[in-house]
Scaffold this motif. Structure first.
Motif, PDB file in Angstrom:
ATOM      1  N   GLN A 123       0.832  -1.211   0.000  1.00 54.87           N
ATOM      2  CA  GLN A 123       0.000   0.000   0.000  1.00 54.87           C
ATOM      3  C   GLN A 123       0.870   1.265   0.000  1.00 54.87           C
ATOM      4  O   GLN A 123       0.645   2.176  -0.799  1.00 54.87           O
ATOM      5  N   PHE A 124       1.895   1.286   0.873  1.00 55.58           N
ATOM      6  CA  PHE A 124       2.771   2.471   0.914  1.00 55.58           C
ATOM      7  C   PHE A 124       3.498   2.679  -0.420  1.00 55.58           C
ATOM      8  O   PHE A 124       3.823   3.807  -0.787  1.00 55.58           O
ATOM      9  N   ALA A 125       3.730   1.591  -1.159  1.00 57.30           N
ATOM     10  CA  ALA A 125       4.408   1.712  -2.458  1.00 57.30           C
ATOM     11  C   ALA A 125       3.593   2.571  -3.428  1.00 57.30           C
ATOM     12  O   ALA A 125       4.130   3.105  -4.400  1.00 57.30           O
ATOM     13  N   LYS A 126       2.288   2.701  -3.174  1.00 55.52           N
ATOM     14  CA  LYS A 126       1.416   3.472  -4.064  1.00 55.52           C
ATOM     15  C   LYS A 126       1.039   4.834  -3.478  1.00 55.52           C
ATOM     16  O   LYS A 126       0.103   5.492  -3.966  1.00 55.52           O
ATOM     17  N   ALA A 127       1.749   5.253  -2.428  1.00 56.99           N
ATOM     18  CA  ALA A 127       1.401   6.508  -1.740  1.00 56.99           C
ATOM     19  C   ALA A 127       1.442   7.713  -2.687  1.00 56.99           C
ATOM     20  O   ALA A 127       0.572   8.600  -2.635  1.00 56.99           O
ATOM     21  N   ALA A 128       2.439   7.742  -3.599  1.00 54.41           N
ATOM     22  CA  ALA A 128       2.580   8.887  -4.502  1.00 54.41           C
ATOM     23  C   ALA A 128       1.373   9.022  -5.425  1.00 54.41           C
ATOM     24  O   ALA A 128       0.917  10.147  -5.722  1.00 54.41           O
ATOM     25  N   GLU A 129       0.825   7.884  -5.866  1.00 53.15           N
ATOM     26  CA  GLU A 129      -0.368   7.922  -6.726  1.00 53.15           C
ATOM     27  C   GLU A 129      -1.559   8.529  -5.996  1.00 53.15           C
ATOM     28  O   GLU A 129      -2.332   9.302  -6.566  1.00 53.15           O
ATOM     29  N   TRP A 130      -1.722   8.146  -4.716  1.00 52.12           N
ATOM     30  CA  TRP A 130      -2.831   8.693  -3.918  1.00 52.12           C
ATOM     31  C   TRP A 130      -2.647  10.190  -3.700  1.00 52.12           C
ATOM     32  O   TRP A 130      -3.608  10.958  -3.812  1.00 52.12           O
ATOM     33  N   GLU A 131      -1.396  10.584  -3.393  1.00 53.37           N
ATOM     34  CA  GLU A 131      -1.117  12.017  -3.198  1.00 53.37           C
ATOM     35  C   GLU A 131      -1.389  12.797  -4.476  1.00 53.37           C
ATOM     36  O   GLU A 131      -2.014  13.865  -4.452  1.00 53.37           O
ATOM     37  N   ARG A 135      -6.228  12.122  -3.100  1.00 56.86           N
ATOM     38  CA  ARG A 135      -7.139  11.234  -2.372  1.00 56.86           C
ATOM     39  C   ARG A 135      -6.456  10.669  -1.135  1.00 56.86           C
ATOM     40  O   ARG A 135      -5.232  10.563  -1.070  1.00 56.86           O
ATOM     41  N   LEU A 136      -7.264  10.305  -0.129  1.00 52.64           N
ATOM     42  CA  LEU A 136      -6.748   9.791   1.138  1.00 52.64           C
ATOM     43  C   LEU A 136      -7.026   8.296   1.282  1.00 52.64           C
ATOM     44  O   LEU A 136      -8.184   7.866   1.139  1.00 52.64           O
ATOM     45  N   GLY A 380      -2.845  10.967   0.355  1.00 49.03           N
ATOM     46  CA  GLY A 380      -1.768   9.978   0.369  1.00 49.03           C
ATOM     47  C   GLY A 380      -2.189   8.756   1.173  1.00 49.03           C
ATOM     48  O   GLY A 380      -3.371   8.567   1.463  1.00 49.03           O
ATOM     49  N   VAL A 381      -1.203   7.918   1.539  1.00 48.86           N
ATOM     50  CA  VAL A 381      -1.476   6.735   2.357  1.00 48.86           C
ATOM     51  C   VAL A 381      -1.020   7.054   3.775  1.00 48.86           C
ATOM     52  O   VAL A 381       0.178   7.155   4.040  1.00 48.86           O
ATOM     53  N   LEU A 382      -1.970   7.239   4.676  1.00 46.43           N
ATOM     54  CA  LEU A 382      -1.658   7.696   6.033  1.00 46.43           C
ATOM     55  C   LEU A 382      -2.191   6.729   7.085  1.00 46.43           C
ATOM     56  O   LEU A 382      -3.241   6.107   6.915  1.00 46.43           O
ATOM     57  N   GLY A 383      -1.462   6.654   8.196  1.00 41.73           N
ATOM     58  CA  GLY A 383      -1.937   5.899   9.347  1.00 41.73           C
ATOM     59  C   GLY A 383      -2.704   6.808  10.295  1.00 41.73           C
ATOM     60  O   GLY A 383      -2.619   8.044  10.191  1.00 41.73           O
ATOM     61  N   PRO A 384      -3.427   6.239  11.249  1.00 46.86           N
ATOM     62  CA  PRO A 384      -4.223   7.049  12.185  1.00 46.86           C
ATOM     63  C   PRO A 384      -3.374   8.037  12.991  1.00 46.86           C
ATOM     64  O   PRO A 384      -3.877   9.088  13.403  1.00 46.86           O
ATOM     65  N   GLU A 385      -2.084   7.695  13.217  1.00 45.66           N
ATOM     66  CA  GLU A 385      -1.225   8.587  14.011  1.00 45.66           C
ATOM     67  C   GLU A 385      -0.805   9.814  13.222  1.00 45.66           C
ATOM     68  O   GLU A 385      -0.183  10.718  13.780  1.00 45.66           O
ATOM     69  N   ALA A 386      -1.161   9.879  11.944  1.00 39.87           N
ATOM     70  CA  ALA A 386      -0.882  11.088  11.149  1.00 39.87           C
ATOM     71  C   ALA A 386      -1.939  12.164  11.410  1.00 39.87           C
ATOM     72  O   ALA A 386      -1.791  13.310  10.968  1.00 39.87           O
ATOM     73  N   MET A 387      -3.010  11.800  12.117  1.00 43.98           N
ATOM     74  CA  MET A 387      -4.126  12.722  12.378  1.00 43.98           C
ATOM     75  C   MET A 387      -4.088  13.183  13.837  1.00 43.98           C
ATOM     76  O   MET A 387      -3.612  12.446  14.702  1.00 43.98           O
ATOM     77  N   PRO A 388      -4.642  14.366  14.139  1.00 46.00           N
ATOM     78  CA  PRO A 388      -4.685  14.808  15.535  1.00 46.00           C
ATOM     79  C   PRO A 388      -5.524  13.853  16.386  1.00 46.00           C
ATOM     80  O   PRO A 388      -6.596  13.406  15.955  1.00 46.00           O
ATOM     81  N   ALA A 389      -5.036  13.562  17.583  1.00 46.72           N
ATOM     82  CA  ALA A 389      -5.659  12.524  18.409  1.00 46.72           C
ATOM     83  C   ALA A 389      -6.867  13.028  19.199  1.00 46.72           C
ATOM     84  O   ALA A 389      -7.856  12.311  19.392  1.00 46.72           O
ATOM     85  N   GLN A 390      -6.782  14.280  19.679  1.00 46.00           N
ATOM     86  CA  GLN A 390      -7.805  14.758  20.619  1.00 46.00           C
ATOM     87  C   GLN A 390      -9.243  14.676  20.074  1.00 46.00           C
ATOM     88  O   GLN A 390     -10.133  14.192  20.790  1.00 46.00           O
ATOM     89  N   PRO A 391      -9.495  15.092  18.823  1.00 46.85           N
ATOM     90  CA  PRO A 391     -10.878  15.008  18.323  1.00 46.85           C
ATOM     91  C   PRO A 391     -11.419  13.572  18.329  1.00 46.85           C
ATOM     92  O   PRO A 391     -12.592  13.347  18.626  1.00 46.85           O
ATOM     93  N   PHE A 392     -10.536  12.615  18.020  1.00 43.21           N
ATOM     94  CA  PHE A 392     -10.955  11.206  18.013  1.00 43.21           C
ATOM     95  C   PHE A 392     -11.329  10.754  19.422  1.00 43.21           C
ATOM     96  O   PHE A 392     -12.384  10.149  19.650  1.00 43.21           O
ATOM     97  N   LEU A 393     -10.456  11.070  20.399  1.00 47.34           N
ATOM     98  CA  LEU A 393     -10.707  10.621  21.779  1.00 47.34           C
ATOM     99  C   LEU A 393     -11.969  11.277  22.342  1.00 47.34           C
ATOM    100  O   LEU A 393     -12.722  10.643  23.099  1.00 47.34           O
TER     101      LEU A 393
END
Lengths: 411, 411
Positions: A123-131, A135-136, A380-393
């Motif tokens: 999946q990460f190998a295709k990150a540039a295509e998503w960027e 698209r996310l 791009g291809v992002l994990g949950p830790e790429a997003m701010p945590a407080q709104p989720f919690l």
């Protein structure tokens, strides 16, 4: 927001039940290879419709997404289907979420020392295509990976000045009893998948090894056994290293020295898996028995209760969390466990879904709500830790299933 | 003496190989359901001929015995066929020997406390018929039961003035390694039969309980675990109670307070059997797997190496013996283990049969030789302990496989 949910199994069904109570989306198309199952899940809400999809075919996924003007494809099937759904979503110009990443393949020569193809590599190998497409792909957005990665981000942002280790620790005291009150062996998740997960070489990341394979390496199965004392009455459970997505995600976004994942299988369950392996009963290739041929692992699964059916007779709680060690904001050593516990009795009474699938499904619903409101955004291809945590919690609390935090005593 | 050997499997084949070196008999007819297998075993000696028999049919057994003027029927098949062979021998006017007795059936209401139909009950019920005909059925004449019962008789006659417990203890350090030198799980006997034997309720006899069911009672499987230190380098092995014939035979002829049988399965093997039971993989009824139906226990057996094939790659020794405790002839407390050890390398080099089947087969050959010479004689249904022990033990030495004796230190 128009969502295509692919997979109406345990987690997909719980996703639909949780989403039905929220108003951030316009429509959800629930698609499954078994259209009747999709129709049953779609009965929960007027905004739901059902469809048939072949998740192994990117064209089938893209065509369905285009037909319904889908903005977000939600993958809730077996990780074997990650790549066709991921590719189909991009082809249709939709954003994408999953709860497990593309599969690993072990290192041929040194499987228990070096990584081969890692979880998510394809999946990460295709990150540039998503960027490039703007698209996310938000990958690993279940409970583990998912909520665990959010906890790691929160600890780094709010609790610690430096982190020596981020260790996911998952444990439970779930039990199933027969009519005579005797506990029976009835895993709350697919034994087929558990065997796959637990017998793969566990992966660990260390910054000091970054020069080799980016810091990732593997060990023998069930390595580094440790008893972790889980909160809210669950108590001590034996945990061992297991291959898991957090170890591949966390080091990409969070500054720390070491990342591990230990699964609280308990000594008994570890013993069962080791015995199955020792006897060759974990094998997936077929053996001849009398006049027929069967896969031994399928026979093991057939002898156990269906995990989807045990919710009503199961008792206990399940806990997902992250144990973070390092230096706190005050400059003192700190060792903190951030966690989320679900009581099966509560999940069954409130949602009619057993706690393990419910705890997985709530996270992508919250993530989609945050994307709908703009609190979370990216490409791009992002994990949950790429997003701010407080709104989720905050949303976890708002959804009625709060998280917790405890200091872990030094041993 | 004209012998009809029924069964040309592992033990039957070893019986033929051992008997071929002795001159006490005139002829052996080797009969099997698979006549080709019987023919292969019959190649060992000019006095051997092969035949086909249906061991489940007393008339087939009796007709074959009459046709060949048989004086002794030797049963070397699965215990399911004890009764038809036993009945067929009497009908043909022949004496009879076996190495396992008619099967038990558990107590319906209290299987783990009380005996139901015991091992051998259906044979002892016909003892008067055998006596009236002046014919001998010598039952349980393998290694265990068999040699173990001879040891018990010898201890009572020669070593002890009173006996508190006669405890059979069976252990081994047999191992099978793969080409890389890693030990693999490869039992030296049928896993199907071992599951059956070990999951039946173990039986114990105590004189003080004689008023109820004659002193016999049962326990939960794997009860009273104990580590016994076996001789000749085998060392300590975990032993547990198992249902076995000696417990039914010894109290009928030997004066003592308690009789037990503990099998040195080892902690690992006990764990494997418990896990198989816990997961329902010991079941013999069929389960549906995909499009086919299979018995889980058959799948377990199919995944393991064939015990008949592992002789050449197996290493180690097997030990059968009896631990006798009480008061010695000198009036002092005594605790003695009488035993017989076979090294697999020796059995393979000397006879081409693995040690476990070889150690079983030697005993009925010796017993038949003692009956041929008149050193042993009798009528009715008798166990090995009904016969004088010394001539048997002398023959073990003469056959080149001596027995041993060690004092067991008090713990």
């Amino acid at each position: 927001m128009r969502i295509l949910l692919i997979g109406a199994g345990g987690v997909g069904g719980a996703f639909a039940a949780i989403a039905a109570r929220r108003d951030f989306f316009e429509a959800i198309v629930i698609a499954d290879y078994d259209e009747a199952r999709a129709r049953r899940a779609a009965e929960a809400d007027a905004r739901f419709t059902a469809a048939r999809v072949d998740a192994s075919d990117p064209d089938s996924v893209a065509a369905l997404a285009r037909e319904h003007g889908i903005t977000h494809v939600m993958n809730a099937v077996d990780p074997r289907f990650v790549l066709p759904i991921f590719d189909g979503a991009l082809a249709a110009g939709a954003d994408y979420l999953d709860m497990a990443m593309s599969l690993s393949r072990r290192h041929e020569a040194e499987p228990y020392a070096k990584v081969g193809v890692k979880l998510g590599d394809e999946q990460f190998a295709k990150a540039a295509e998503w960027e490039a497409a703007g698209r996310l792909a938000l990958v690993g957005m279940g409970v583990e990976p998912g909520m665990s990665d959010v906890f790691a981000r929160y600890a780094a942002d709010e609790l610690f000045s430096s982190i020596s280790e981020i260790g996911v620790r998952d444990g439970a005291n779930l039990a199933v009893h027969d009519v005579d009150g005797n506990e029976i062996f009835a895993p709350s998740f697919s034994i087929w998948t558990t065997i796959e997960e637990c017998l793969n070489p566990p992966v660990i990341w260390e910054r000091r090894r970054e020069a080799v394979d980016g810091g990732w390496f593997t060990t023998e199965p069930f390595s580094e056994p440790e008893v972790f004392d889980f909160p809210e009455g669950i108590g001590p459970v034996e945990c061992v290293n297991v291959e898991h997505e957090e170890v591949l995600l966390v080091p990409r976004w969070i500054d720390c020295e070491r990342v591990t994942f230990k699964y609280g299988l308990g000594a008994e369950f570890i013993g069962v898996l080791q015995t199955l392996h020792r006897l060759g009963l974990d094998r997936t290739d077929k053996v001849r028995v009398g006049g027929v041929e069967v896969s031994p692992r399928d026979v093991v699964a057939a002898c156990l209760p269906d995990p989807a059916s045990i919710g009503p007779v199961m008792t206990g709680k399940t806990c997902a969390g992250v144990w973070v060690r390092g230096t706190g904001r005050d400059g003192e050593p700190r060792s903190t466990y951030l966690y989320h516990v679900v009581d099966n009795a509560w999940a069954m009474a409130e949602y009619g879904h057993q706690c393990v699938v419910w705890q997985t499904a709530i996270n992508p619903v919250i993530a989609l709500e945050l994307l709908a409101t703009g609190a979370w955004a990216g490409s791009g291809v992002l994990g949950p830790e790429a997003m701010p945590a407080q709104p989720f919690l905050d949303k976890l609390v708002e959804y009625g299933s709060p998280w917790g935090l405890m200091e872990v005593p030094e041993r």
